[in-house]
Design a protein around this motif. Structure first.
Motif, PDB file in Angstrom:
ATOM      1  N   GLY A   1       0.814  -1.199   0.000  1.00 39.30           N
ATOM      2  CA  GLY A   1       0.000   0.000   0.000  1.00 39.30           C
ATOM      3  C   GLY A   1       0.845   1.245   0.000  1.00 39.30           C
ATOM      4  N   ALA A   2       0.222   2.391  -0.081  1.00 38.37           N
ATOM      5  CA  ALA A   2       0.926   3.657  -0.142  1.00 38.37           C
ATOM      6  C   ALA A   2       1.547   3.960   1.198  1.00 38.37           C
ATOM      7  CB  ALA A   2      -0.044   4.762  -0.550  1.00 38.37           C
ATOM      8  N   GLY A   3       2.658   4.682   1.149  1.00 33.65           N
ATOM      9  CA  GLY A   3       3.330   5.100   2.369  1.00 33.65           C
ATOM     10  C   GLY A   3       2.761   6.392   2.893  1.00 33.65           C
ATOM     11  N   VAL A   4       3.481   7.016   3.799  1.00 32.41           N
ATOM     12  CA  VAL A   4       3.075   8.309   4.349  1.00 32.41           C
ATOM     13  C   VAL A   4       3.320   9.375   3.281  1.00 32.41           C
ATOM     14  CG1 VAL A   4       3.494  10.023   6.138  1.00 32.41           C
ATOM     15  CG2 VAL A   4       3.626   7.566   6.681  1.00 32.41           C
ATOM     16  N   SER A   5       2.315  10.186   3.029  1.00 36.86           N
ATOM     17  CA  SER A   5       2.416  11.211   2.005  1.00 36.86           C
ATOM     18  C   SER A   5       2.388  12.601   2.638  1.00 36.86           C
ATOM     19  CB  SER A   5       1.253  11.075   1.017  1.00 36.86           C
ATOM     20  OG  SER A   5       1.271  12.119   0.059  1.00 36.86           O
ATOM     21  N   GLN A   6       3.329  13.459   2.257  1.00 34.34           N
ATOM     22  CA  GLN A   6       3.373  14.819   2.787  1.00 34.34           C
ATOM     23  C   GLN A   6       3.352  15.822   1.638  1.00 34.34           C
ATOM     24  OE1 GLN A   6       6.721  13.858   6.063  1.00 34.34           O
ATOM     25  NE2 GLN A   6       5.775  15.884   6.284  1.00 34.34           N
ATOM     26  N   THR A   7       2.522  16.839   1.809  1.00 39.98           N
ATOM     27  CA  THR A   7       2.451  17.902   0.808  1.00 39.98           C
ATOM     28  C   THR A   7       2.421  19.263   1.477  1.00 39.98           C
ATOM     29  OG1 THR A   7       0.036  17.674   0.787  1.00 39.98           O
ATOM     30  CG2 THR A   7       1.278  16.500  -0.931  1.00 39.98           C
ATOM     31  N   PRO A   8       3.003  20.300   0.849  1.00 40.05           N
ATOM     32  CA  PRO A   8       3.846  20.182  -0.341  1.00 40.05           C
ATOM     33  C   PRO A   8       5.205  19.593   0.003  1.00 40.05           C
ATOM     34  CG  PRO A   8       3.912  22.421   0.472  1.00 40.05           C
ATOM     35  CD  PRO A   8       2.945  21.678   1.378  1.00 40.05           C
ATOM     36  N   SER A   9       5.991  19.265  -0.989  1.00 38.69           N
ATOM     37  CA  SER A   9       7.343  18.771  -0.709  1.00 38.69           C
ATOM     38  C   SER A   9       8.270  19.930  -0.352  1.00 38.69           C
ATOM     39  CB  SER A   9       7.893  17.988  -1.893  1.00 38.69           C
ATOM     40  OG  SER A   9       7.832  18.768  -3.065  1.00 38.69           O
ATOM     41  N   ASN A  10       7.985  21.090  -0.926  1.00 35.42           N
ATOM     42  CA  ASN A  10       8.742  22.301  -0.630  1.00 35.42           C
ATOM     43  C   ASN A  10       7.785  23.466  -0.451  1.00 35.42           C
ATOM     44  OD1 ASN A  10      11.842  21.936  -0.964  1.00 35.42           O
ATOM     45  ND2 ASN A  10      10.937  20.756  -2.628  1.00 35.42           N
ATOM     46  N   LYS A  11       8.100  24.320   0.514  1.00 37.20           N
ATOM     47  CA  LYS A  11       7.286  25.507   0.726  1.00 37.20           C
ATOM     48  C   LYS A  11       8.206  26.672   1.052  1.00 37.20           C
ATOM     49  CE  LYS A  11       3.563  27.971   1.640  1.00 37.20           C
ATOM     50  NZ  LYS A  11       2.573  28.327   0.578  1.00 37.20           N
ATOM     51  N   VAL A  12       8.105  27.721   0.242  1.00 38.61           N
ATOM     52  CA  VAL A  12       8.866  28.938   0.492  1.00 38.61           C
ATOM     53  C   VAL A  12       7.875  30.020   0.884  1.00 38.61           C
ATOM     54  CG1 VAL A  12      10.453  30.644  -0.444  1.00 38.61           C
ATOM     55  CG2 VAL A  12      10.606  28.257  -1.200  1.00 38.61           C
ATOM     56  N   THR A  13       8.133  30.686   1.987  1.00 35.55           N
ATOM     57  CA  THR A  13       7.224  31.720   2.444  1.00 35.55           C
ATOM     58  C   THR A  13       8.024  32.890   2.985  1.00 35.55           C
ATOM     59  OG1 THR A  13       5.235  32.125   3.780  1.00 35.55           O
ATOM     60  CG2 THR A  13       7.016  30.901   4.829  1.00 35.55           C
ATOM     61  N   GLU A  14       7.335  33.982   3.233  1.00 37.15           N
ATOM     62  CA  GLU A  14       7.990  35.160   3.787  1.00 37.15           C
ATOM     63  C   GLU A  14       7.752  35.233   5.288  1.00 37.15           C
ATOM     64  OE1 GLU A  14       7.646  38.126  -0.101  1.00 37.15           O
ATOM     65  OE2 GLU A  14       6.355  38.420   1.645  1.00 37.15           O
ATOM     66  N   LYS A  15       8.679  35.811   5.961  1.00 37.57           N
ATOM     67  CA  LYS A  15       8.571  36.017   7.406  1.00 37.57           C
ATOM     68  C   LYS A  15       7.240  36.675   7.740  1.00 37.57           C
ATOM     69  CE  LYS A  15      11.138  38.357  11.131  1.00 37.57           C
ATOM     70  NZ  LYS A  15      10.093  39.279  11.569  1.00 37.57           N
ATOM     71  N   GLY A  16       6.560  36.117   8.743  1.00 31.40           N
ATOM     72  CA  GLY A  16       5.290  36.680   9.179  1.00 31.40           C
ATOM     73  C   GLY A  16       4.065  36.018   8.567  1.00 31.40           C
ATOM     74  N   LYS A  17       4.253  35.211   7.528  1.00 30.77           N
ATOM     75  CA  LYS A  17       3.127  34.566   6.870  1.00 30.77           C
ATOM     76  C   LYS A  17       2.689  33.307   7.616  1.00 30.77           C
ATOM     77  CE  LYS A  17       3.026  37.227   3.153  1.00 30.77           C
ATOM     78  NZ  LYS A  17       1.879  38.099   2.823  1.00 30.77           N
ATOM     79  N   TYR A  18       1.510  32.825   7.236  1.00 33.16           N
ATOM     80  CA  TYR A  18       0.925  31.612   7.807  1.00 33.16           C
ATOM     81  C   TYR A  18       1.110  30.463   6.825  1.00 33.16           C
ATOM     82  CZ  TYR A  18      -3.005  28.475   8.990  1.00 33.16           C
ATOM     83  OH  TYR A  18      -3.793  27.386   9.291  1.00 33.16           O
ATOM     84  N   VAL A  19       1.478  29.272   7.334  1.00 33.71           N
ATOM     85  CA  VAL A  19       1.625  28.116   6.458  1.00 33.71           C
ATOM     86  C   VAL A  19       0.913  26.903   7.042  1.00 33.71           C
ATOM     87  CG1 VAL A  19       3.819  28.864   5.444  1.00 33.71           C
ATOM     88  CG2 VAL A  19       3.828  27.387   7.471  1.00 33.71           C
ATOM     89  N   GLU A  20       0.496  26.024   6.137  1.00 34.60           N
ATOM     90  CA  GLU A  20      -0.092  24.748   6.530  1.00 34.60           C
ATOM     91  C   GLU A  20       0.649  23.626   5.821  1.00 34.60           C
ATOM     92  OE1 GLU A  20      -4.785  25.882   7.428  1.00 34.60           O
ATOM     93  OE2 GLU A  20      -4.273  24.562   5.751  1.00 34.60           O
ATOM     94  N   LEU A  21       1.004  22.602   6.579  1.00 40.70           N
ATOM     95  CA  LEU A  21       1.683  21.442   6.031  1.00 40.70           C
ATOM     96  C   LEU A  21       0.784  20.233   6.258  1.00 40.70           C
ATOM     97  CD1 LEU A  21       5.219  22.118   7.582  1.00 40.70           C
ATOM     98  CD2 LEU A  21       4.223  23.094   5.501  1.00 40.70           C
ATOM     99  N   ARG A  22       0.656  19.400   5.224  1.00 40.23           N
ATOM    100  CA  ARG A  22      -0.299  18.293   5.294  1.00 40.23           C
ATOM    101  C   ARG A  22       0.402  16.950   5.358  1.00 40.23           C
ATOM    102  NH1 ARG A  22      -5.721  16.902   2.638  1.00 40.23           N
ATOM    103  NH2 ARG A  22      -5.510  14.688   2.109  1.00 40.23           N
ATOM    104  N   CYS A  23      -0.193  16.038   6.118  1.00 33.98           N
ATOM    105  CA  CYS A  23       0.321  14.671   6.222  1.00 33.98           C
ATOM    106  C   CYS A  23      -0.819  13.682   6.050  1.00 33.98           C
ATOM    107  CB  CYS A  23       0.991  14.448   7.574  1.00 33.98           C
ATOM    108  SG  CYS A  23       1.475  12.726   7.857  1.00 33.98           S
ATOM    109  N   ASP A  24      -0.625  12.738   5.135  1.00 35.17           N
ATOM    110  CA  ASP A  24      -1.601  11.674   4.895  1.00 35.17           C
ATOM    111  C   ASP A  24      -0.945  10.363   5.343  1.00 35.17           C
ATOM    112  OD1 ASP A  24      -3.917  11.338   2.120  1.00 35.17           O
ATOM    113  OD2 ASP A  24      -3.758  10.220   4.002  1.00 35.17           O
ATOM    114  N   PRO A  25      -1.345   9.802   6.471  1.00 33.27           N
ATOM    115  CA  PRO A  25      -0.634   8.628   7.006  1.00 33.27           C
ATOM    116  C   PRO A  25      -0.968   7.355   6.238  1.00 33.27           C
ATOM    117  CG  PRO A  25      -2.557   9.083   8.337  1.00 33.27           C
ATOM    118  CD  PRO A  25      -2.486  10.181   7.300  1.00 33.27           C
TER     119      PRO A  25
END
Lengths: 113, 111
Positions: free
Chosen positions: A1-25
């Motif tokens: 079956g599929a392994g653990v999936s994480q998106t995005p693989s890369n995220k570039v943001t500016e200081k002060g911004k909000y980010v969300e990182l996703r994990c599909d176990p």
């Protein structure tokens, strides 16, 4: 079956911004973990979910970091007001909950400029 | 305070010879130990593990030894192959929860 999936693989943001990182176990894994790996170091624990609830969030560095797992599967790590020191690879792992082996995703590389 | 330490940041071994990677820990409550292997741009991959009630576990070319009195474990790879070149992390667990990692050892196996 599929392994653990994480998106995005890369995220570039500016200081002060909000980010969300996703994990599909791996399907059926009840336990989910978030770790952070800085350059040249080993991964460091952030938070652990058993089902929908955060069983241990002692590794979260401050209140800018928050994670959810509303349906007991996919999890989102949220970082508010990002700082340059948040730049790292964020790793997600899952396990069956009654076994000790954790299986890791490839990670999200976060760069805060 | 680092609870898990890998004191050698790098190790170079000739193909066919034995690779020995070492790991020390300070927390006597750790009851399960794991070794992970990591290639660039990939997540850590589980390699082999050992419970604190054992002193040796073997899986093919990989053997992990645990010395509880010395709070020391080691990973032996024999014979070493160029494809084994990667960063190896030692990790420890208490009560089936979070992993505490060492800083890693970069293994280079030369053909």
């Amino acid at each position: 079956g599929a392994g653990v999936s994480q998106t995005p693989s890369n995220k570039v943001t500016e200081k002060g911004k909000y980010v969300e990182l996703r994990c599909d176990p791996i399907s059926g894994h009840t336990a989910l973990y978030w770790y952070r790996q800085s350059l040249g170091q080993g991964p460091e624990f952030l938070i652990y979910f058993q089902g929908t609830g955060a069983a241990d969030d002692s590794g979260l560095p401050n209140d800018r970091f928050f994670a959810v797992r509303p349906e007991g599967s996919v999890s989102t790590l949220k970082i508010q007001r990002t700082e340059r020191g948040d730049s790292a690879v964020y790793l997600c792992a899952s396990s069956t909950g009654d076994a000790n082996i954790q299986y890791f995703g490839a990670g999200t590389r976060l760069s805060v400029l | 305070d680092q609870q898990v330490k890998q004191n050698s940041p790098s190790l170079s071994v000739q193909e066919g010879r034995i690779s020995i990677l070492n790991c020390d820990y300070t927390n006597s409550m750790f009851d399960y130990f794991l070794w992970y292997k990591k290639y660039p741009a990939e997540g850590p991959t589980f390699l082999i593990s050992i419970s604190s009630i054992k002193d040796k576990n073997e899986d093919g070319r990989f053997t992990v030894f645990l010395n509880k009195s010395a709070k020391h474990l080691s990973l032996h790879i024999v014979p070493s192959q160029p494809g084994d070149s990667a960063v190896y992390f030692c990790a420890a667990m208490n009560a089936g929860n979070m992993l505490t990692f060492g800083g890693g050892t970069r293994l280079m196996v030369k053909p």
